[in-house]
Motif scaffolding. Structure first.
Motif, PDB file in Angstrom:
ATOM      1  N   ASN A  72     -74.364 -57.532  53.876  1.00 39.03           N
ATOM      2  CA  ASN A  72     -73.568 -57.547  55.099  1.00 39.03           C
ATOM      3  C   ASN A  72     -72.560 -58.697  55.120  1.00 39.03           C
ATOM      4  N   ASP A  73     -72.372 -59.332  53.969  1.00 41.03           N
ATOM      5  CA  ASP A  73     -71.404 -60.429  53.822  1.00 41.03           C
ATOM      6  C   ASP A  73     -71.569 -61.515  54.881  1.00 41.03           C
ATOM      7  N   LYS A  74     -72.811 -61.915  55.103  1.00 46.31           N
ATOM      8  CA  LYS A  74     -73.109 -62.981  56.053  1.00 46.31           C
ATOM      9  C   LYS A  74     -73.596 -64.205  55.290  1.00 46.31           C
ATOM     10  N   THR A  75     -73.319 -65.361  55.853  1.00 47.32           N
ATOM     11  CA  THR A  75     -73.811 -66.609  55.272  1.00 47.32           C
ATOM     12  C   THR A  75     -75.169 -66.941  55.889  1.00 47.32           C
ATOM     13  N   GLN A  76     -75.869 -67.833  55.227  1.00 46.32           N
ATOM     14  CA  GLN A  76     -77.129 -68.295  55.801  1.00 46.32           C
ATOM     15  C   GLN A  76     -76.881 -68.939  57.162  1.00 46.32           C
ATOM     16  N   GLN A  77     -75.783 -69.661  57.299  1.00 45.20           N
ATOM     17  CA  GLN A  77     -75.473 -70.320  58.560  1.00 45.20           C
ATOM     18  C   GLN A  77     -75.275 -69.301  59.678  1.00 45.20           C
ATOM     19  N   GLU A  78     -74.577 -68.216  59.392  1.00 43.77           N
ATOM     20  CA  GLU A  78     -74.346 -67.187  60.416  1.00 43.77           C
ATOM     21  C   GLU A  78     -75.661 -66.575  60.892  1.00 43.77           C
ATOM     22  N   ILE A  79     -76.558 -66.311  59.967  1.00 41.16           N
ATOM     23  CA  ILE A  79     -77.843 -65.717  60.345  1.00 41.16           C
ATOM     24  C   ILE A  79     -78.712 -66.757  61.051  1.00 41.16           C
ATOM     25  N   ALA A  80     -78.659 -67.986  60.592  1.00 41.48           N
ATOM     26  CA  ALA A  80     -79.402 -69.051  61.270  1.00 41.48           C
ATOM     27  C   ALA A  80     -78.930 -69.200  62.712  1.00 41.48           C
ATOM     28  N   ASP A  81     -77.623 -69.123  62.924  1.00 45.61           N
ATOM     29  CA  ASP A  81     -77.085 -69.202  64.282  1.00 45.61           C
ATOM     30  C   ASP A  81     -77.580 -68.026  65.134  1.00 45.61           C
ATOM     31  N   LEU A  82     -77.661 -66.852  64.526  1.00 49.90           N
ATOM     32  CA  LEU A  82     -78.135 -65.663  65.237  1.00 49.90           C
ATOM     33  C   LEU A  82     -79.549 -65.844  65.767  1.00 49.90           C
ATOM     34  N   ILE A  83     -80.408 -66.473  64.965  1.00 48.36           N
ATOM     35  CA  ILE A  83     -81.798 -66.639  65.391  1.00 48.36           C
ATOM     36  C   ILE A  83     -82.095 -68.063  65.880  1.00 48.36           C
ATOM     37  N   CYS A  84     -81.029 -68.816  66.109  1.00 42.98           N
ATOM     38  CA  CYS A  84     -81.113 -70.147  66.753  1.00 42.98           C
ATOM     39  C   CYS A  84     -81.985 -71.143  65.999  1.00 42.98           C
ATOM     40  N   ILE A  85     -81.711 -71.251  64.693  1.00 45.36           N
ATOM     41  CA  ILE A  85     -82.412 -72.237  63.873  1.00 45.36           C
ATOM     42  C   ILE A  85     -81.396 -72.931  62.978  1.00 45.36           C
ATOM     43  N   LYS A  86     -81.845 -73.956  62.260  1.00 45.29           N
ATOM     44  CA  LYS A  86     -80.984 -74.645  61.307  1.00 45.29           C
ATOM     45  C   LYS A  86     -80.866 -73.813  60.032  1.00 45.29           C
ATOM     46  N   GLN A  87     -79.759 -73.974  59.346  1.00 46.04           N
ATOM     47  CA  GLN A  87     -79.536 -73.259  58.084  1.00 46.04           C
ATOM     48  C   GLN A  87     -80.614 -73.609  57.065  1.00 46.04           C
ATOM     49  N   THR A  88     -81.046 -74.844  57.042  1.00 45.36           N
ATOM     50  CA  THR A  88     -82.060 -75.245  56.068  1.00 45.36           C
ATOM     51  C   THR A  88     -83.382 -74.517  56.300  1.00 45.36           C
ATOM     52  N   THR A  89     -83.706 -74.289  57.558  1.00 45.98           N
ATOM     53  CA  THR A  89     -84.924 -73.536  57.879  1.00 45.98           C
ATOM     54  C   THR A  89     -84.781 -72.094  57.429  1.00 45.98           C
ATOM     55  N   TYR A  90     -83.607 -71.512  57.683  1.00 44.76           N
ATOM     56  CA  TYR A  90     -83.393 -70.132  57.254  1.00 44.76           C
ATOM     57  C   TYR A  90     -83.496 -70.022  55.737  1.00 44.76           C
ATOM     58  N   SER A  91     -82.968 -70.985  55.024  1.00 42.28           N
ATOM     59  CA  SER A  91     -83.060 -70.998  53.571  1.00 42.28           C
ATOM     60  C   SER A  91     -84.525 -70.971  53.128  1.00 42.28           C
TER      61      SER A  91
END
Length: 69
Positions: free
Chosen positions: A13-32
């Motif tokens: 879906n051409d999304k970055t980790q940051q975009e998805i992290a923002d969607l679920i209200c967490i930090k990018q590092t946590t999403y990683s």
């Protein structure tokens, strides 16, 4: 739980980790860490991801190969 599909869906879906992290209200590092399987993903985040990508929770968890809900 095998959640390798969350990375594939994000990339498809051409999304970055940051975009998805923002969607679920967490930090990018946590999403990683979610994508790497180092931290368990809370069910509410999984439900948000399933709704966002239009797939079932079973598909996200690798319990089904059918994407639909």
């Amino acid at each position: 739980m095998d959640l390798t599909r969350i990375r594939a869906l994000r990339e498809d879906n051409d999304k970055t980790q940051q975009e998805i992290a923002d969607l679920i209200c967490i930090k990018q590092t946590t999403y990683s860490k979610y994508e790497l399987g180092r931290v368990a993903i809370p069910i509410d985040a999984l439900m948000t991801l399933a709704d966002f990508y239009g797939v079932s929770l079973d598909y996200l968890a690798g319990r089904s190969d059918e994407k639909g809900k």
